[in-house]
Structure formats: structure tokens, C-alpha cells
Motif scaffolding. Structure first.
Motif, short mmCIF file in Angstrom:
data_model
loop_
_atom_site.label_atom_id
_atom_site.label_comp_id
_atom_site.label_asym_id
_atom_site.label_seq_id
_atom_site.Cartn_x
_atom_site.Cartn_y
_atom_site.Cartn_z
N GLN A 89 -0.21 2.51 -7.74
CA GLN A 89 -0.89 3.80 -7.81
C GLN A 89 0.08 4.96 -8.00
O GLN A 89 -0.31 6.01 -8.53
N ASP A 90 1.32 4.80 -7.57
CA ASP A 90 2.30 5.90 -7.74
C ASP A 90 2.46 6.25 -9.22
O ASP A 90 2.68 7.41 -9.57
N TRP B 34 -0.56 8.33 -10.14
CA TRP B 34 -0.47 9.66 -9.53
C TRP B 34 0.47 10.56 -10.33
O TRP B 34 0.18 11.73 -10.57
N LEU C 287 3.09 -0.17 6.01
CA LEU C 287 4.05 0.23 4.98
C LEU C 287 5.51 0.21 5.47
O LEU C 287 6.37 -0.29 4.75
N SER D 209 2.50 0.95 -3.15
CA SER D 209 1.33 1.75 -3.54
C SER D 209 0.38 0.96 -4.43
O SER D 209 -0.60 1.51 -4.93
N ILE E 289 -0.41 3.09 6.03
CA ILE E 289 0.78 3.94 5.83
C ILE E 289 1.64 4.04 7.09
O ILE E 289 2.87 3.99 7.02
N PHE F 77 2.46 13.41 -0.29
CA PHE F 77 1.68 12.84 0.81
C PHE F 77 1.47 13.89 1.89
O PHE F 77 2.37 14.68 2.19
N PHE G 167 -6.12 10.85 -3.49
CA PHE G 167 -6.14 9.69 -2.61
C PHE G 167 -6.32 10.26 -1.21
O PHE G 167 -6.12 11.47 -1.03
N ASN H 262 8.28 1.47 -4.30
CA ASN H 262 7.16 2.41 -4.51
C ASN H 262 6.00 1.75 -5.24
O ASN H 262 4.83 1.93 -4.88
N HIS H 263 6.33 1.01 -6.30
CA HIS H 263 5.29 0.36 -7.09
C HIS H 263 4.53 -0.68 -6.26
O HIS H 263 3.29 -0.75 -6.31
N VAL I 6 -2.99 11.95 -0.55
CA VAL I 6 -2.15 12.39 -1.66
C VAL I 6 -2.82 13.55 -2.39
O VAL I 6 -3.99 13.45 -2.76
#
Length: 227
Positions: free
Chosen positions: A30-31, A34, A168, A27, A164, A147, A216, A23-24, A219
Motif C-alpha cells: 500500500q505504501d 499512497w 508491525l 504495508s 501497527i 501516519f 487509510f 515498507n512494501h 494515513v
């Protein structure tokens, strides 16, 4: 619906070891921002702090950033491997295996319910939101970070959509060793409802949306209050 439940559980069990790291990286950090932003919004609306319930808790990441002053902290998730990691990370939190649609808690119990990137994996959102309403105290808060499908238009939106939906899943597979899991996660975003529909569903279940903010291109943060 039972098939979806089993698929989701297997998907997240398979990537539990590297889920937060992925995740880190995916993103670009950014996670973390958020989640912090969601928690800031929660603090503006929260009146009492006896019990917080984190739904689809995964490895418990929300407990790093959200209010620590709660007397009781509970995380709930259907994926056992995720919960094993969560229990190693947060010794002061009780973690329970379960589904959002069938919360194993009494009525009018929680001051705050959190959900980060989990609503689109629910089997039945309406049933889950009814359960949120049942378990929350009056004036209790639901905070959702999620999301949504990418909107058409700007160059930034198109670039984010390409990342994405195309990039991703590949990099997620490289990091975790499970390409299918990140293909599913990408598809789940693409096929999810619009923010407007989710707002309507929350309010149909007596959860009045008091904040809805895009942070985002795909998001959003929702904050809703039990009336």
C-alpha cells in the motif's frame, strides 16, 4: 533535541539496506499506492516544475512515483546510509545530508517540497515548516504523506491499530534484523499529533492547506500552498 536527532539518524542508518523492502511487505504494497496518490494530488496544484525537494528522502523512493519532469531534483536526509542507497538508485538526483529544520538552500528556490513519513521524526515541526516557507517560491506546494495516531471507533481502526502498534514492530524487526528501530517507528506514530494540529501548524507558517485527505485509517495526505 540533539539527542532525538542522533537517535533518528542511527535508527534509519541501521535499517537502510532493507528499508524499502520492509515498507512494501509491512504495508502489503500500500505504501506504493499512497505515494502515487500523493503525487497525483501534487500534479493538480503544481504550476511550475524547475526544482523539487524531497525532505527526509530516505532511499529516494518518492522519485520513483512523483513528477519526473523537474529540471532539478534534490533529496535531503540526515541518515548517511540511507543516502548511499539513494545515490545508487537515482543517478539523476542530487542527494544532500541535512535536517528539515536547517535547509541548506536559498530563499524562494523550490516549486515543490515532498515529505513522506518523515514529519513525525522532525526535531521541531514549526521550525521545519518555517524553513519550507522560506525555501518555497510563492504559490509553491508542500505535499506530505504521513501516519497519524489511530482514531478510536470502528473495527477496522481497532484492527489497524493492533497491527501497527503490536504486530508491525515484530515483523519489521524480523525483516531488517533491527527490532528496536521498528519499535521506535511504531511509538512515533502512537505519540504523534493529530491531523488537525498539523494543519494548524502548517497554516501558522503561511502554508495554506488546500487538501487534507485520509486514505487509510491512520494515513493522511496534506497538500499546502505558500501564500
Amino acid at each position: 533535541m540533539r539527542v532525538k536527532r542522533i537517535k533518528i539518524r542511527k535508527t534509519f542508518d541501521a535499517i537502510a539496506d532493507r528499508y524499502i523492502l520492509a515498507n512494501h511487505i509491512l504495508s502489503f504494497g500500500q505504501d506504493i499506492c499512497w505515494r502515487k496518490k500523493m503525487c497525483e494530488k501534487v500534479s493538480e496544484h503544481l504550476k511550475t516544475n524547475n526544482l523539487v525537494l524531497d525532505i527526509a528522502t530516505g532511499t529516494g523512493e518518492n522519485f520513483k512515483y512523483c513528477p519526473s519532469k523537474f529540471k532539478t531534483k534534490i533529496g535531503l536526509d540526515p541518515a548517511r546510509n540511507m543516502l548511499l542507497k539513494a545515490r545508487e538508485r537515482f543517478l539523476d538526483v542530487t542527494f544532500v545530508e541535512g535536517m528539515a529544520e536547517e535547509l541548506p538552500f536559498k530563499n524562494n528556490l523550490a516549486d515543490l517540497i515532498l515529505v513522506s513519513f518523515g514529519v513525525r521524526n522532525f526535531e521541531n515541526r514549526q521550525k521545519a515548516f518555517r524553513e519550507f516557507n522560506r525555501v518555497l517560491k510563492k504559490d509553491g506546494i508542500v505535499a506530505i504523506l504521513e501516519f497519524f495516531p489511530m482514531e478510536n471507533g470502528t473495527l477496522l481502526n481497532k484492527a489497524a491499530a493492533f497491527y501497527i502498534y503490536k504486530i508491525l514492530p515484530y515483523f519489521g524487526g524480523l525483516i531488517t534484523g533491527n527490532f528496536d528501530a521498528y519499535k521506535y517507528l511504531s511509538i512515533s506514530i502512537q505519540n504523534f499529533v493529530s491531523p488537525e494540529i498539523m494543519k494548524m501548524e502548517l497554516e501558522q507558517n503561511n502554508l495554506k492547506v488546500v487538501e487534507k485527505e485520509k486514505i487509510f485509517p491512520d494515513v493522511y495526505i496534506f497538500v499546502a500552498k505558500k501564500e
